[in-house]
Design a protein around this motif. Structure first.
Motif, mmCIF file in Angstrom:
data_model
loop_
_atom_site.group_PDB
_atom_site.id
_atom_site.type_symbol
_atom_site.label_atom_id
_atom_site.label_comp_id
_atom_site.label_asym_id
_atom_site.label_seq_id
_atom_site.Cartn_x
_atom_site.Cartn_y
_atom_site.Cartn_z
ATOM 1 N N UNK A 110 0.856 -1.189 0.000
ATOM 2 C CA UNK A 110 0.000 0.000 0.000
ATOM 3 C C UNK A 110 0.891 1.238 0.000
ATOM 4 N N UNK A 111 0.640 2.139 -0.961
ATOM 5 C CA UNK A 111 1.436 3.361 -1.070
ATOM 6 C C UNK A 111 0.801 4.552 -0.363
ATOM 7 N N UNK A 112 -0.524 4.522 -0.206
ATOM 8 C CA UNK A 112 -1.237 5.615 0.468
ATOM 9 C C UNK A 112 -2.555 5.075 1.004
ATOM 10 N N UNK A 113 -3.074 5.741 2.042
ATOM 11 C CA UNK A 113 -4.337 5.339 2.657
ATOM 12 C C UNK A 113 -5.276 6.526 2.724
ATOM 13 N N UNK A 114 -6.569 6.250 2.492
ATOM 14 C CA UNK A 114 -7.600 7.276 2.538
ATOM 15 C C UNK A 114 -8.812 6.707 3.265
ATOM 16 N N UNK A 115 -9.308 7.429 4.254
ATOM 17 C CA UNK A 115 -10.507 7.022 4.986
ATOM 18 C C UNK A 115 -11.636 7.968 4.599
ATOM 19 N N UNK A 150 -11.591 10.198 -3.398
ATOM 20 C CA UNK A 150 -10.795 9.064 -3.858
ATOM 21 C C UNK A 150 -10.078 9.410 -5.161
ATOM 22 N N UNK A 151 -10.787 10.027 -6.087
ATOM 23 C CA UNK A 151 -10.197 10.398 -7.371
ATOM 24 C C UNK A 151 -9.075 11.421 -7.197
ATOM 25 N N UNK A 152 -9.278 12.409 -6.339
ATOM 26 C CA UNK A 152 -8.237 13.411 -6.084
ATOM 27 C C UNK A 152 -6.977 12.775 -5.502
ATOM 28 N N UNK A 153 -7.156 11.840 -4.595
ATOM 29 C CA UNK A 153 -6.007 11.151 -3.994
ATOM 30 C C UNK A 153 -5.262 10.343 -5.052
ATOM 31 N N UNK A 154 -6.003 9.638 -5.919
ATOM 32 C CA UNK A 154 -5.371 8.860 -6.980
ATOM 33 C C UNK A 154 -4.600 9.750 -7.942
ATOM 34 N N UNK A 190 0.449 2.785 -11.178
ATOM 35 C CA UNK A 190 0.878 1.521 -10.583
ATOM 36 C C UNK A 190 0.895 1.500 -9.070
ATOM 37 N N UNK A 191 0.842 2.672 -8.440
ATOM 38 C CA UNK A 191 0.802 2.702 -6.973
ATOM 39 C C UNK A 191 -0.567 2.243 -6.482
ATOM 40 N N UNK A 192 -0.599 1.780 -5.236
ATOM 41 C CA UNK A 192 -1.822 1.224 -4.661
ATOM 42 C C UNK A 192 -2.343 2.132 -3.548
ATOM 43 N N UNK A 193 -3.621 2.471 -3.679
ATOM 44 C CA UNK A 193 -4.314 3.282 -2.681
ATOM 45 C C UNK A 193 -5.237 2.381 -1.875
ATOM 46 N N UNK A 194 -5.124 2.470 -0.557
ATOM 47 C CA UNK A 194 -6.010 1.762 0.360
ATOM 48 C C UNK A 194 -7.104 2.740 0.768
ATOM 49 N N UNK A 195 -8.366 2.349 0.550
ATOM 50 C CA UNK A 195 -9.500 3.225 0.861
ATOM 51 C C UNK A 195 -10.417 2.509 1.836
#
Length: 79
Positions: A6-11, A24-28, A34-39
């Motif tokens: 996981x490269x970043x996390x968003x709650x 979510x889109x702004x964070x991406x 190729x990086x992975x976002x944990x939501x």
């Protein structure tokens, strides 16, 4: 739990649609391809709409799993 890096996390459990998708889109957009976002998101409308909207934008949903009372989604950033 998944073994994906996981490269970043968003709650987004504290916001409602359509803000859930927008956040979510702004964070991406801040991430590299190729990086992975944990939501973390809630059941109901966020769980129904956010994964589909993210996929429609060209990103890949790798995993959705229930964790306690919310859901964990892993998204790989597309181009």
């Amino acid at each position: 739990m998944s073994n994906n890096k996981v490269d970043a996390t968003l709650d987004i459990t504290d916001v409602v649609c359509p803000v859930t998708f927008a956040r979510t889109l702004l964070k991406l957009e801040d991430m590299m391809v190729g990086e992975v976002l944990e939501v973390f998101l809630n059941d109901g409308e966020p769980l129904q709409k956010v994964p589909k909207s993210i996929t429609d934008e060209g990103h890949k949903v790798i995993l959705i799993e229930k964790v306690d009372s919310k859901y964990r989604m892993l998204v790989e950033r597309g181009e």
